[in-house]
Design an enzyme around this catalytic site. Structure first.
Site, PDB file in Angstrom:
ATOM      1  N   ASN A  18      45.055  38.467  43.601  1.00  0.00           N
ATOM      2  CA  ASN A  18      45.410  39.914  44.179  1.00  0.00           C
ATOM      3  C   ASN A  18      44.192  40.125  44.751  1.00  0.00           C
ATOM      4  O   ASN A  18      43.544  40.686  44.145  1.00  0.00           O
ATOM      5  CB  ASN A  18      45.902  40.410  43.060  1.00  0.00           C
ATOM      6  CG  ASN A  18      46.053  42.024  43.338  1.00  0.00           C
ATOM      7  OD1 ASN A  18      46.302  42.586  44.757  1.00  0.00           O
ATOM      8  ND2 ASN A  18      46.067  42.913  42.372  1.00  0.00           N
TER       9      ASN A  18
ATOM     10  N   LYS B 254      43.915  42.870  46.669  1.00  0.00           N
ATOM     11  CA  LYS B 254      43.715  44.196  46.995  1.00  0.00           C
ATOM     12  C   LYS B 254      43.380  44.686  48.348  1.00  0.00           C
ATOM     13  O   LYS B 254      43.658  43.665  49.053  1.00  0.00           O
ATOM     14  CB  LYS B 254      42.687  44.770  45.814  1.00  0.00           C
ATOM     15  CG  LYS B 254      43.233  44.258  44.378  1.00  0.00           C
ATOM     16  CD  LYS B 254      42.317  44.932  43.269  1.00  0.00           C
ATOM     17  CE  LYS B 254      43.157  44.168  41.787  1.00  0.00           C
ATOM     18  NZ  LYS B 254      42.234  44.821  40.672  1.00  0.00           N
TER      19      LYS B 254
ATOM     20  N   HIS C 159      51.469  47.356  39.529  1.00  0.00           N
ATOM     21  CA  HIS C 159      50.075  47.160  39.184  1.00  0.00           C
ATOM     22  C   HIS C 159      49.679  48.680  38.623  1.00  0.00           C
ATOM     23  O   HIS C 159      50.032  49.818  39.222  1.00  0.00           O
ATOM     24  CB  HIS C 159      49.600  46.702  40.272  1.00  0.00           C
ATOM     25  CG  HIS C 159      48.243  46.360  39.844  1.00  0.00           C
ATOM     26  ND1 HIS C 159      46.965  47.056  39.949  1.00  0.00           N
ATOM     27  CD2 HIS C 159      47.560  44.921  39.942  1.00  0.00           C
ATOM     28  CE1 HIS C 159      45.977  46.624  39.718  1.00  0.00           C
ATOM     29  NE2 HIS C 159      46.271  45.078  39.575  1.00  0.00           N
TER      30      HIS C 159
ATOM     31  N   GLU D 108      47.061  49.998  39.272  1.00  0.00           N
ATOM     32  CA  GLU D 108      46.495  51.154  40.425  1.00  0.00           C
ATOM     33  C   GLU D 108      47.542  51.654  41.182  1.00  0.00           C
ATOM     34  O   GLU D 108      47.401  52.648  41.549  1.00  0.00           O
ATOM     35  CB  GLU D 108      45.588  49.998  41.371  1.00  0.00           C
ATOM     36  CG  GLU D 108      44.412  49.646  40.636  1.00  0.00           C
ATOM     37  CD  GLU D 108      43.791  48.301  41.093  1.00  0.00           C
ATOM     38  OE1 GLU D 108      44.279  47.813  41.958  1.00  0.00           O
ATOM     39  OE2 GLU D 108      42.825  47.719  40.252  1.00  0.00           O
TER      40      GLU D 108
ATOM     41  N   GLU E 271      48.194  42.765  32.185  1.00  0.00           N
ATOM     42  CA  GLU E 271      47.031  43.535  32.592  1.00  0.00           C
ATOM     43  C   GLU E 271      46.628  44.473  31.830  1.00  0.00           C
ATOM     44  O   GLU E 271      47.113  45.441  32.076  1.00  0.00           O
ATOM     45  CB  GLU E 271      46.985  43.611  33.949  1.00  0.00           C
ATOM     46  CG  GLU E 271      47.572  42.208  34.912  1.00  0.00           C
ATOM     47  CD  GLU E 271      46.813  42.765  36.196  1.00  0.00           C
ATOM     48  OE1 GLU E 271      46.379  41.568  36.707  1.00  0.00           O
ATOM     49  OE2 GLU E 271      46.942  43.517  36.954  1.00  0.00           O
TER      50      GLU E 271
ATOM     51  N   GLY F  24      39.043  44.835  36.280  1.00  0.00           N
ATOM     52  CA  GLY F  24      37.662  45.004  37.310  1.00  0.00           C
ATOM     53  C   GLY F  24      36.637  45.751  36.533  1.00  0.00           C
ATOM     54  O   GLY F  24      35.628  46.071  37.003  1.00  0.00           O
TER      55      GLY F  24
ATOM     56  N   SER G  98      39.788  40.719  34.648  1.00  0.00           N
ATOM     57  CA  SER G  98      38.534  40.205  34.411  1.00  0.00           C
ATOM     58  C   SER G  98      38.781  38.632  34.203  1.00  0.00           C
ATOM     59  O   SER G  98      37.770  37.971  33.427  1.00  0.00           O
ATOM     60  CB  SER G  98      37.630  40.685  33.466  1.00  0.00           C
ATOM     61  OG  SER G  98      37.334  42.165  34.272  1.00  0.00           O
TER      62      SER G  98
ATOM     63  N   GLY H  91      41.953  39.177  40.183  1.00  0.00           N
ATOM     64  CA  GLY H  91      41.687  40.359  41.280  1.00  0.00           C
ATOM     65  C   GLY H  91      40.241  39.604  41.961  1.00  0.00           C
ATOM     66  O   GLY H  91      40.283  38.898  42.931  1.00  0.00           O
ATOM     67  N   GLY H  92      39.041  40.332  41.348  1.00  0.00           N
ATOM     68  CA  GLY H  92      37.725  40.093  42.100  1.00  0.00           C
ATOM     69  C   GLY H  92      37.447  38.596  42.085  1.00  0.00           C
ATOM     70  O   GLY H  92      36.989  38.018  43.351  1.00  0.00           O
TER      71      GLY H  92
HETATM   72  P1  PGA Z   1      40.291  41.932  38.192  1.00  0.00           P
HETATM   73  O1  PGA Z   1      41.835  42.365  38.698  1.00  0.00           O
HETATM   74  O2  PGA Z   1      40.569  40.191  38.030  1.00  0.00           O
HETATM   75  O3  PGA Z   1      39.341  42.031  39.162  1.00  0.00           O
HETATM   76  O4  PGA Z   1      40.178  42.346  36.703  1.00  0.00           O
HETATM   77  C1  PGA Z   1      43.161  41.901  38.098  1.00  0.00           C
HETATM   78  C2  PGA Z   1      44.094  42.733  38.908  1.00  0.00           C
HETATM   79  O5  PGA Z   1      44.020  44.028  38.937  1.00  0.00           O
HETATM   80  O6  PGA Z   1      45.175  41.979  39.270  1.00  0.00           O
END
Ligand code: PGA
Length: 255
Positions: free
Chosen positions: A9, A11, A97, A99, A169, A175, A215, A236-237
């Site tokens: 992802n 983002k 998600h 967010e 999640e 994050g 994470s 994500g990251g």
């Molecule tokens: P993260 O994000 O791996 O940066 O924690 C995961 C996500 O929001 O899908």
């Protein structure tokens, strides 16, 4: 047999040239996937079509969007429909998600509509669920997550639910660098599977892929994904760096 999946992802990150560099590095490494493994790249909308073209030749690689609208078409300035996504080679769409729930006030009802629209157009929703920190601290995370599934997914018929991929999640892990321990992830994933069993039966539950997100990175992916009910990761990251993401894909093989 349920699919093992690593989804990236991205983002709202990367310019077009950075995005193309990342994809080229992934293509160059050409990770070999077995028949029940998939890698899904979820870049921002403008890059979807090109990345779908570039990855088409790589077995097991697919492209996913990060959102879609709940209506088929119409006067919704700035929005993108599921049919548009499908028409440019998109196979998956992330829905629910945290967010989107938080920053865009996406309600469980709205997410139910988005899910139905995505399914109608042949997209596979990667439906996210997960609790905030205060719920985890209160110990009521199972009920919280089950409620999210009930409100948005559990009125789907069996055939429709059978196409959904879930992603657990925990919001406190997204994050933040804080990861759920492998035991916490396994416990929740097993609970989600038991909830699906109660609603749809064990056959559907056993075939549902449940990804862990929050994470997840090269250094912890193998341990997380080797849990019996963790069928991969939503990353994500760590999906923004080819070497990290490739190591997570390799962890899927090793898990
Ligand atoms: P993260 O994000 O791996 O940066 O924690 C995961 C996500 O929001 O899908």
């Amino acid at each position: 047999m349920r699919q093992n999946i690593v989804a990236g992802n991205w983002k709202m990150n990367l310019t077009r040239s950075q995005a193309m560099d990342l994809v080229q590095e992934l293509l160059h490494a050409h990770p070999a996937l077995s028949g029940h493994q998939q890698v899904i790249l979820c870049p921002p909308f403008p890059y979807l079509e090109r990345i779908a073209e570039l990855t088409a030749a790589l077995p097991g690689f697919h492209v996913g969007a990060q959102n879609c609208h709940q209506e088929a078409s119409g006067a919704f300035t700035g929005e993108v429909s599921a049919s548009m996504l499908a028409s440019v080679g998109v196979r998956y769409v992330i829905l629910g998600h945290s967010e989107r729930r938080e920053y865009y006030s996406e309600s469980p009802k709205l997410l139910a509509r988005k899910t139905k629209e995505a399914l109608k157009e042949g997209l596979i929703p990667i439906f996210c669920c997960g609790e905030p920190l205060e719920i985890r601290e209160a110990g009521t995370q199972n009920a919280f997550v089950e409620q999210q599934l009930k409100e948005s997914l559990y009125d789907l018929d069996e055939a429709s639910f059978g196409r959904i991929v879930l992603a657990y999640e925990p919001i406190w892990a997204i994050g933040t660098g804080l990861t759920a321990s492998p035991e916490q992830a396994q416990d929740m994933h097993a609970f989600i599977r038991s909830s699906i069993t109660a609603r749809y039966g064990s056959n559907l539950a056993n075939n549902c892929s449940i990804l862990y997100g929050g994470s997840c990175k090269a250094s912890n992916a193998r341990e997380l994904m080797s849990q019996p009910d963790v069928d991969g990761g939503l990353i994500g990251g760590a999906s923004l760096k080819a070497s990290e993401f490739l190591a997570i894909i390799a962890a899927l093989n090793a898990a």
